[in-house]
Design a protein around this motif. Sequence first.
Motif, short mmCIF file in Angstrom:
data_model
loop_
_atom_site.label_atom_id
_atom_site.label_comp_id
_atom_site.label_asym_id
_atom_site.label_seq_id
_atom_site.Cartn_x
_atom_site.Cartn_y
_atom_site.Cartn_z
N LEU A 51 34.83 -63.42 10.50
CA LEU A 51 36.25 -64.01 10.16
C LEU A 51 37.14 -62.87 9.68
N GLY A 116 39.89 -58.43 12.75
CA GLY A 116 40.63 -59.40 12.22
C GLY A 116 41.65 -59.11 11.58
N GLY A 257 33.89 -66.65 14.02
CA GLY A 257 35.27 -66.01 14.10
C GLY A 257 35.22 -65.22 15.64
#
Length: 266
Positions: A51, A116, A257
Amino acid sequence: MDNLKQFPEALTIAGNDSGGGAGMEADIKTMQACKTFSTNVLVGITAQNTLGVQDIYPLPEKIINQQFQSVFSDFEIKAAKTGALFDGEHVSIVVKNIMKYRIEKLVVDPVMIAKGGAHLLTDEAVATLKNELLPHAYLLTPNLPEAELLSGQEIKKNEEIVKVANSLQLMGAKNVIIKGGHAKGEKVFDFVKIANQDGYWLQSNRIRTSRTHGTGDTLSAAITAFLAQEKDLTTSIKLAHQYLHSIIEKPFIVGHGHGPLNHGGW
Protein backbone atom coordinates in the motif's frame (compact mmCIF):
# COMPACT_ATOMS: atom_id res chain seq x y z
CA MET A 1 33.06 -32.04 -2.05
CA ASP A 2 36.34 -30.12 -2.49
CA ASN A 3 35.80 -30.26 -6.28
CA LEU A 4 32.71 -28.04 -6.12
CA LYS A 5 32.88 -25.06 -8.46
CA GLN A 6 32.84 -21.58 -6.89
CA PHE A 7 29.26 -20.27 -7.00
CA PRO A 8 28.92 -16.73 -8.46
CA GLU A 9 28.56 -14.07 -5.75
CA ALA A 10 27.02 -10.61 -6.05
CA LEU A 11 26.21 -7.71 -3.73
CA THR A 12 23.15 -5.52 -3.33
CA ILE A 13 23.57 -2.13 -1.64
CA ALA A 14 20.11 -0.83 -0.83
CA GLY A 15 17.29 -0.32 1.62
CA ASN A 16 14.90 -3.04 2.66
CA ASP A 17 11.20 -3.50 1.95
CA SER A 18 9.41 -5.01 4.93
CA GLY A 19 6.63 -6.00 2.53
CA GLY A 20 9.11 -8.18 0.64
CA GLY A 21 8.28 -7.01 -2.87
CA ALA A 22 10.97 -4.45 -3.67
CA GLY A 23 14.30 -3.24 -2.32
CA MET A 24 16.84 -5.63 -0.91
CA GLU A 25 14.34 -8.45 -0.56
CA ALA A 26 13.53 -8.32 -4.28
CA ASP A 27 17.24 -8.21 -5.10
CA ILE A 28 18.07 -11.28 -3.02
CA LYS A 29 15.13 -13.29 -4.38
CA THR A 30 15.99 -12.32 -7.94
CA MET A 31 19.67 -13.17 -7.68
CA GLN A 32 18.87 -16.54 -6.16
CA ALA A 33 16.34 -17.28 -8.93
CA CYS A 34 19.01 -16.33 -11.47
CA LYS A 35 21.55 -18.77 -9.92
CA THR A 36 23.73 -16.21 -8.13
CA PHE A 37 24.41 -15.95 -4.39
CA SER A 38 23.41 -12.56 -2.98
CA THR A 39 25.25 -10.73 -0.22
CA ASN A 40 23.91 -7.40 0.99
CA VAL A 41 24.74 -4.08 2.58
CA LEU A 42 21.69 -2.51 4.21
CA VAL A 43 21.80 1.29 3.88
CA GLY A 44 18.43 2.06 5.43
CA ILE A 45 15.27 0.51 6.78
CA THR A 46 11.77 1.16 5.46
CA ALA A 47 8.42 0.27 6.98
CA GLN A 48 6.66 -0.66 3.75
CA ASN A 49 3.97 -2.86 2.22
CA THR A 50 2.02 -3.08 -1.03
CA LEU A 51 0.00 0.00 0.00
CA GLY A 52 2.98 2.33 0.41
CA VAL A 53 5.94 3.40 2.51
CA GLN A 54 5.06 4.27 6.10
CA ASP A 55 8.49 5.22 7.48
CA ILE A 56 12.19 5.44 6.54
CA TYR A 57 15.29 5.20 8.73
CA PRO A 58 18.74 5.53 7.09
CA LEU A 59 21.42 3.64 9.06
CA PRO A 60 24.52 5.16 10.71
CA GLU A 61 27.74 5.28 8.68
CA LYS A 62 29.64 2.99 11.05
CA ILE A 63 27.40 -0.05 10.51
CA ILE A 64 27.27 0.53 6.73
CA ASN A 65 31.07 0.60 6.56
CA GLN A 66 31.28 -2.52 8.73
CA GLN A 67 28.90 -4.40 6.42
CA PHE A 68 31.10 -3.59 3.43
CA GLN A 69 34.18 -4.79 5.31
CA SER A 70 32.46 -8.00 6.37
CA VAL A 71 31.32 -8.80 2.83
CA PHE A 72 34.60 -8.06 1.06
CA SER A 73 36.77 -9.80 3.66
CA ASP A 74 35.04 -13.11 2.88
CA PHE A 75 33.23 -13.19 -0.46
CA GLU A 76 34.42 -12.95 -4.07
CA ILE A 77 32.06 -10.27 -5.34
CA LYS A 78 31.94 -10.27 -9.14
CA ALA A 79 29.22 -7.62 -9.54
CA ALA A 80 27.19 -5.27 -7.36
CA LYS A 81 24.16 -3.02 -7.59
CA THR A 82 22.77 -0.04 -5.73
CA GLY A 83 19.14 0.65 -4.93
CA ALA A 84 17.52 3.21 -2.63
CA LEU A 85 20.22 5.32 -0.92
CA PHE A 86 17.86 7.88 0.68
CA ASP A 87 19.94 11.08 0.98
CA GLY A 88 23.15 12.77 -0.11
CA GLU A 89 25.08 11.72 2.98
CA HIS A 90 24.34 8.05 2.36
CA VAL A 91 25.11 8.30 -1.35
CA SER A 92 28.56 9.63 -0.38
CA ILE A 93 29.07 6.88 2.20
CA VAL A 94 28.31 4.24 -0.42
CA VAL A 95 30.57 5.88 -3.02
CA LYS A 96 33.51 5.90 -0.61
CA ASN A 97 33.10 2.15 -0.13
CA ILE A 98 32.70 1.52 -3.86
CA MET A 99 36.06 3.20 -4.34
CA LYS A 100 37.67 1.52 -1.34
CA TYR A 101 36.73 -1.99 -2.48
CA ARG A 102 37.23 -1.21 -6.16
CA ILE A 103 33.80 -2.32 -7.36
CA GLU A 104 33.92 -2.20 -11.16
CA LYS A 105 30.85 -4.11 -12.36
CA LEU A 106 28.42 -1.75 -10.63
CA VAL A 107 24.78 -1.52 -11.70
CA VAL A 108 23.24 1.76 -10.48
CA ASP A 109 19.47 1.68 -10.15
CA PRO A 110 18.66 5.31 -9.23
CA VAL A 111 15.66 4.50 -7.05
CA MET A 112 13.86 7.78 -6.42
CA ILE A 113 10.17 7.11 -5.93
CA ALA A 114 8.44 3.96 -4.66
CA LYS A 115 5.51 2.46 -6.58
CA GLY A 116 3.06 4.05 -4.13
CA GLY A 117 4.58 7.52 -4.59
CA ALA A 118 6.87 7.82 -1.54
CA HIS A 119 10.19 9.58 -2.19
CA LEU A 120 13.18 7.29 -1.54
CA LEU A 121 15.80 9.86 -2.57
CA THR A 122 15.81 13.45 -1.35
CA ASP A 123 16.06 16.32 -3.82
CA GLU A 124 19.56 17.27 -2.63
CA ALA A 125 20.69 13.67 -2.99
CA VAL A 126 19.98 13.72 -6.73
CA ALA A 127 22.91 16.09 -7.29
CA THR A 128 25.17 13.91 -5.14
CA LEU A 129 24.12 10.84 -7.09
CA LYS A 130 24.85 12.58 -10.39
CA ASN A 131 28.21 14.00 -9.32
CA GLU A 132 29.59 11.18 -7.19
CA LEU A 133 27.87 7.88 -8.03
CA LEU A 134 27.21 8.07 -11.79
CA PRO A 135 30.92 8.13 -12.73
CA HIS A 136 31.25 4.69 -11.07
CA ALA A 137 28.27 3.17 -12.89
CA TYR A 138 29.12 0.30 -15.21
CA LEU A 139 25.41 0.31 -16.05
CA LEU A 140 22.76 2.92 -15.18
CA THR A 141 19.12 1.69 -15.22
CA PRO A 142 16.67 4.62 -14.85
CA ASN A 143 13.00 4.51 -15.76
CA LEU A 144 11.60 7.40 -17.81
CA PRO A 145 10.88 9.82 -14.91
CA GLU A 146 14.29 9.08 -13.36
CA ALA A 147 16.02 9.61 -16.70
CA GLU A 148 14.28 12.98 -17.07
CA LEU A 149 15.27 14.08 -13.57
CA LEU A 150 18.91 12.99 -13.94
CA SER A 151 19.36 14.55 -17.38
CA GLY A 152 17.19 17.63 -16.90
CA GLN A 153 15.55 16.84 -20.25
CA GLU A 154 11.91 16.09 -20.97
CA ILE A 155 11.07 12.83 -22.75
CA LYS A 156 8.00 12.74 -24.99
CA LYS A 157 9.13 10.53 -27.88
CA ASN A 158 11.65 7.82 -28.69
CA GLU A 159 14.19 10.15 -30.27
CA GLU A 160 14.41 12.01 -26.96
CA ILE A 161 15.11 8.75 -25.10
CA VAL A 162 18.14 8.23 -27.35
CA LYS A 163 19.29 11.80 -26.70
CA VAL A 164 18.92 11.40 -22.93
CA ALA A 165 20.81 8.08 -22.93
CA ASN A 166 23.72 9.81 -24.67
CA SER A 167 23.57 12.64 -22.11
CA LEU A 168 23.70 10.18 -19.21
CA GLN A 169 26.79 8.60 -20.72
CA LEU A 170 28.42 12.01 -20.93
CA MET A 171 27.67 12.43 -17.21
CA GLY A 172 29.81 9.37 -16.48
CA ALA A 173 27.72 6.22 -16.80
CA LYS A 174 29.58 3.79 -19.04
CA ASN A 175 26.42 2.03 -20.23
CA VAL A 176 22.73 2.95 -19.95
CA ILE A 177 19.38 1.22 -20.22
CA ILE A 178 16.32 3.49 -20.06
CA LYS A 179 13.23 1.51 -19.09
CA GLY A 180 10.05 2.44 -20.93
CA GLY A 181 7.43 0.88 -18.69
CA HIS A 182 6.00 4.28 -17.70
CA ALA A 183 5.10 5.08 -21.32
CA LYS A 184 1.70 4.22 -22.76
CA GLY A 185 0.88 1.68 -25.43
CA GLU A 186 0.56 -2.06 -25.91
CA LYS A 187 4.32 -2.46 -26.37
CA VAL A 188 7.08 -1.64 -23.87
CA PHE A 189 10.33 -0.31 -25.32
CA ASP A 190 13.59 -0.21 -23.36
CA PHE A 191 16.55 1.59 -24.93
CA VAL A 192 20.05 0.20 -24.40
CA LYS A 193 23.21 2.22 -25.04
CA ILE A 194 26.43 0.28 -24.55
CA ALA A 195 29.71 2.22 -24.47
CA ASN A 196 30.54 3.58 -27.95
CA GLN A 197 28.22 1.24 -29.81
CA ASP A 198 24.98 2.22 -31.50
CA GLY A 199 22.00 1.89 -29.19
CA TYR A 200 19.25 -0.67 -29.64
CA TRP A 201 15.69 -1.28 -28.47
CA LEU A 202 14.30 -4.16 -26.45
CA GLN A 203 10.60 -4.70 -27.10
CA SER A 204 8.01 -6.69 -25.16
CA ASN A 205 4.24 -6.91 -24.99
CA ARG A 206 2.72 -4.92 -22.14
CA ILE A 207 1.10 -7.18 -19.55
CA ARG A 208 -1.90 -5.49 -17.96
CA THR A 209 -1.47 -6.13 -14.25
CA SER A 210 -1.16 -4.16 -11.00
CA ARG A 211 1.36 -6.73 -9.69
CA THR A 212 4.52 -4.89 -10.68
CA HIS A 213 5.89 -3.69 -7.35
CA GLY A 214 9.68 -3.92 -7.51
CA THR A 215 10.10 -4.32 -11.28
CA GLY A 216 13.01 -1.86 -11.44
CA ASP A 217 14.83 -3.52 -8.54
CA THR A 218 14.22 -6.91 -10.09
CA LEU A 219 15.56 -6.05 -13.54
CA SER A 220 18.73 -4.43 -12.19
CA ALA A 221 19.28 -7.32 -9.75
CA ALA A 222 18.89 -9.88 -12.54
CA ILE A 223 21.43 -8.03 -14.71
CA THR A 224 23.81 -7.95 -11.74
CA ALA A 225 23.33 -11.68 -11.17
CA PHE A 226 24.24 -12.53 -14.75
CA LEU A 227 27.22 -10.15 -14.70
CA ALA A 228 28.44 -12.00 -11.59
CA GLN A 229 28.38 -15.16 -13.72
CA GLU A 230 30.81 -13.29 -15.99
CA LYS A 231 28.40 -13.05 -18.88
CA ASP A 232 28.87 -10.03 -21.12
CA LEU A 233 26.62 -7.01 -20.63
CA THR A 234 24.47 -7.53 -23.73
CA THR A 235 23.74 -11.12 -22.75
CA SER A 236 23.08 -10.14 -19.13
CA ILE A 237 20.54 -7.49 -20.16
CA LYS A 238 18.82 -9.88 -22.57
CA LEU A 239 18.52 -12.67 -19.98
CA ALA A 240 17.32 -10.25 -17.29
CA HIS A 241 14.70 -8.86 -19.67
CA GLN A 242 13.45 -12.39 -20.38
CA TYR A 243 13.38 -13.21 -16.66
CA LEU A 244 11.35 -10.12 -15.76
CA HIS A 245 8.81 -10.63 -18.55
CA SER A 246 8.44 -14.28 -17.60
CA ILE A 247 7.62 -13.65 -13.94
CA ILE A 248 5.25 -10.75 -14.70
CA GLU A 249 3.29 -13.30 -16.75
CA LYS A 250 2.97 -15.52 -13.66
CA PRO A 251 1.45 -13.25 -10.98
CA PHE A 252 0.25 -14.33 -7.57
CA ILE A 253 -2.07 -12.55 -5.14
CA VAL A 254 -0.26 -11.02 -2.16
CA GLY A 255 -1.28 -7.90 -0.26
CA HIS A 256 -3.98 -5.34 -1.07
CA GLY A 257 -2.14 -2.74 -3.15
CA HIS A 258 0.59 -2.78 -5.81
CA GLY A 259 1.38 -6.48 -5.61
CA PRO A 260 4.89 -7.92 -5.79
CA LEU A 261 6.36 -10.09 -8.52
CA ASN A 262 6.57 -13.86 -8.41
CA HIS A 263 10.37 -13.93 -8.27
CA GLY A 264 10.57 -17.72 -8.11
CA GLY A 265 8.21 -18.24 -11.04
CA TRP A 266 10.88 -18.45 -13.72
